[in-house]
Write an enzyme that holds these catalytic residues in place. Sequence first.
Site, PDB file in Angstrom:
ATOM      1  N   HIS A   1      35.969  21.166  28.372  1.00  0.00           N
ATOM      2  CA  HIS A   1      36.726  21.739  29.496  1.00  0.00           C
ATOM      3  C   HIS A   1      36.477  20.857  30.720  1.00  0.00           C
ATOM      4  O   HIS A   1      35.338  20.699  31.149  1.00  0.00           O
ATOM      5  CB  HIS A   1      36.242  23.177  29.743  1.00  0.00           C
ATOM      6  CG  HIS A   1      36.840  23.854  30.943  1.00  0.00           C
ATOM      7  ND1 HIS A   1      37.917  24.714  30.853  1.00  0.00           N
ATOM      8  CD2 HIS A   1      36.500  23.821  32.258  1.00  0.00           C
ATOM      9  CE1 HIS A   1      38.214  25.186  32.059  1.00  0.00           C
ATOM     10  NE2 HIS A   1      37.368  24.655  32.932  1.00  0.00           N
TER      11      HIS A   1
ATOM     12  N   HIS B   1      41.903  31.033  40.029  1.00  0.00           N
ATOM     13  CA  HIS B   1      41.157  30.572  41.209  1.00  0.00           C
ATOM     14  C   HIS B   1      42.105  29.967  42.254  1.00  0.00           C
ATOM     15  O   HIS B   1      41.897  30.109  43.455  1.00  0.00           O
ATOM     16  CB  HIS B   1      40.140  29.491  40.813  1.00  0.00           C
ATOM     17  CG  HIS B   1      38.915  30.023  40.140  1.00  0.00           C
ATOM     18  ND1 HIS B   1      38.006  30.832  40.783  1.00  0.00           N
ATOM     19  CD2 HIS B   1      38.426  29.837  38.893  1.00  0.00           C
ATOM     20  CE1 HIS B   1      37.010  31.129  39.951  1.00  0.00           C
ATOM     21  NE2 HIS B   1      37.246  30.549  38.794  1.00  0.00           N
TER      22      HIS B   1
END
Lengths: 336, 336
Positions: free
Chosen positions: A194, A17
Amino acid sequence: MAKKIRIIDSTLRDGMHAVSHQFTPEEMAEIAAGLDAAGIDTIEVSHGDGLGGSSYNYGFAAAKDEDYLKAVSQVLKNSKLGVLLLPGIGTAHDLEMAAKFGAKVVRVATHCTEADIGEQHIKIAKELGMEAIGFLMMSHMVPPEKLVEQAKLFESYGADAVYITDSAGAMTPYDVKVRIEAVKAAVSVPVGFHAHNNLGLAIGNTLAAIEAGATYVDGTARGLGAGAGNSQTEILVAVLAKLGYETGVDLYKIMDVAEEVVAPKMRRPQIVDKAALSLGYAGVYGSFLLHAMRAAEKFKVDVRDILIELGRLKTVGGQEDMIVDVAYELSKANKQ
Amino acid sequence: MAKKIRIIDSTLRDGMHAVSHQFTPEEMAEIAAGLDAAGIDTIEVSHGDGLGGSSYNYGFAAAKDEDYLKAVSQVLKNSKLGVLLLPGIGTAHDLEMAAKFGAKVVRVATHCTEADIGEQHIKIAKELGMEAIGFLMMSHMVPPEKLVEQAKLFESYGADAVYITDSAGAMTPYDVKVRIEAVKAAVSVPVGFHAHNNLGLAIGNTLAAIEAGATYVDGTARGLGAGAGNSQTEILVAVLAKLGYETGVDLYKIMDVAEEVVAPKMRRPQIVDKAALSLGYAGVYGSFLLHAMRAAEKFKVDVRDILIELGRLKTVGGQEDMIVDVAYELSKANKQ
C-alpha cells in the site's frame, strides 16, 4: 501466462481522508457501482481510519459505518466488499456488524511493530468466514527483518495475506524492494503493498513491490487519500496492462469512473504540496501536521525542522505530546 | 563522496505549456530569482516549444523570447541561464540572440531518430561559447540501440551532453534503465533524462535513470509542464537528498519557491487526468489530443482507441493528418 495482480481499491476508505470523511452513502454507492463494473477485485469501505473511526478524535463521517456498507453492498455484483479495522479504534462488534452487512474482507491494521494487537481480530474475522489481511502500517520505520517477524505473527494468527504499508509515503523503490523481498521469502501467504505519494513515488514503489513479489496492491481513483494520496488506480491499471500483468480491470471503464464519477466529488485536487512533501521526507504520520504547525508558530521554528526531528525519533501515533517538546528543544537550540 | 546530480529546472520552459505560454517576464524573473537562490544549477527559459515557438501554430507567448531572457538574466546570481531550441522552429538567429542575452546553455531538441537536423545548431552554439546539449525527444519510440546511434551523432557534432527525453511520459522504469544504460556505455559525455508524469512515474523513472548512470535530470516546480507535467523539482531534491545524492539545492528554499511563488501563478493543478493518462498509455504527443478528440466526435469512436492506434503506428509530430485516417478506419471496423 500473465501474472495476476489483485487490486484492492481504497477510494471509499483511504480516500475518505481527502474529503474529510464526508462522502455520503449515495455517493459511495455510485462510485462503488462504477468500480464494480470496471472489474475491481475488492472495494474497501469505511471511515478513513477504519471501522469505528467516526469520532471527535478522527473526525466525524457523514454517515454511520453500517449505512455505508449497506449502500455499497447493495450495488456490488462482482467485487468483494472490504473494510479496514485498527484494533483500538474498531472493535469486534464492528467487525460482526460489517460481516452482517456483507463485508467479505477485513484488513487488520496495526503499527508495524505491533501485529500482536491484531491477533484477536484476525481470529474473529476468520470465525466470521471473512478473508483476513494483516496490514503493517508505517513500514518504513523498521528494517526488513522486523517486518518479517511481524508478518510471520500475522500469518500465525491465520491471516490470509500480509501487507507492507508505506503510510507516510516515505519509502524509495529500494526501501520497498528489500522489505517486500524479505517478507515474501518468509511467509507462504500472498504479500501486498500500500503506497502513498508524498515523494511522488506511489506508482514507482508499487511497481517495485510487484517486481519484488507482491501480488496484492492498493489504489484509489484519482489518487484520493490521506496526505499526498495513494497510487492512482486508473494509472496503476494502465501501467500494469502495459507491462503485461492481468488485473481483471477494464482500463477505459476505470478511467471513466475516476474522471466522471470520482473527480466531480473531490474537494481539492490530490497534489504533492509543501505539507505532504514535508511529511514524506520526514517520514511521519499526516495527523502530526496540524499539531506541528501550531507548535512551529508558538516556538518560532520551521515546521519542517519539527517534522524531521519527529521522524528521526521514530515517533508514532499517540505520541503527539512529543511535538511540543521537540519544538521547544529546537527553539532553544536556535537561540544558542 | 556523494554522487553529484545536476538539476536543470524547466519551470520557465516546459512549464510554459501548463500556463498556455502566458507567464510574463516579471513572473519569470520572480520565479527565476527563487530558483537561483535555492541553488538550481541551470534554469531553462523560453516558450514551451523553445526559442521561436511563439506563433499561431504553437500558441503565442505573453512576451518575446528576448524579453524573457533579459528579465531572467538580470536576476540570476549563480544559476546558468538555458534555452531550448527545436531546429525548424528556432533558428540560428534565435540562438545568437539568446547568447547575447546571457544564455549559457542550449538544448537542441530533435525527434529521437533525427539528431542529424541538430548538427548545425550544436556547432553554432559551440562557436557562441555555449554549452550544447543534444535532446532526443519521444525516446520511448525506439529501442536502445537506435538511441545509442543518435546519441553518438550528437556527440560527434560536439554536444557536451545527451538527453533521453520521455516526451509522452510513456516509459516504465525498465524502459528508462535499458535506454540510459546503453547510451551511457556508448558516449563519453554526461547523459541526462527528462521525464513526464503521464503514467505517474516521473520521479520513479528519474531515479531509475540516475541508477542507470544519468547525472543530469530535469524538474519543474510543482511539476508544471506539458501533459501531466514533469518531475516535480522540489520532490526530486527531497528524494535525492534522502538517497544521499548532492544536488546543491537547498530543500527548504526550493519547497518554498514551489509553494509560495509558483503555485499561486498556476492556472490549474498539475494532475494525471484521463487525457494525460491516455496520452502516456498510448505514447503519443500531447499536441495530438485536440485533433484526436475532434476526430473521435466526428467518427463516433473512442478517442483512446485513436490515440492507441496512433501510438502503435509510431506517429510523430507533423503527421496530424493521419489522425482523421485512423479515426475513419476505426469507425469502419466498428461497423463491421
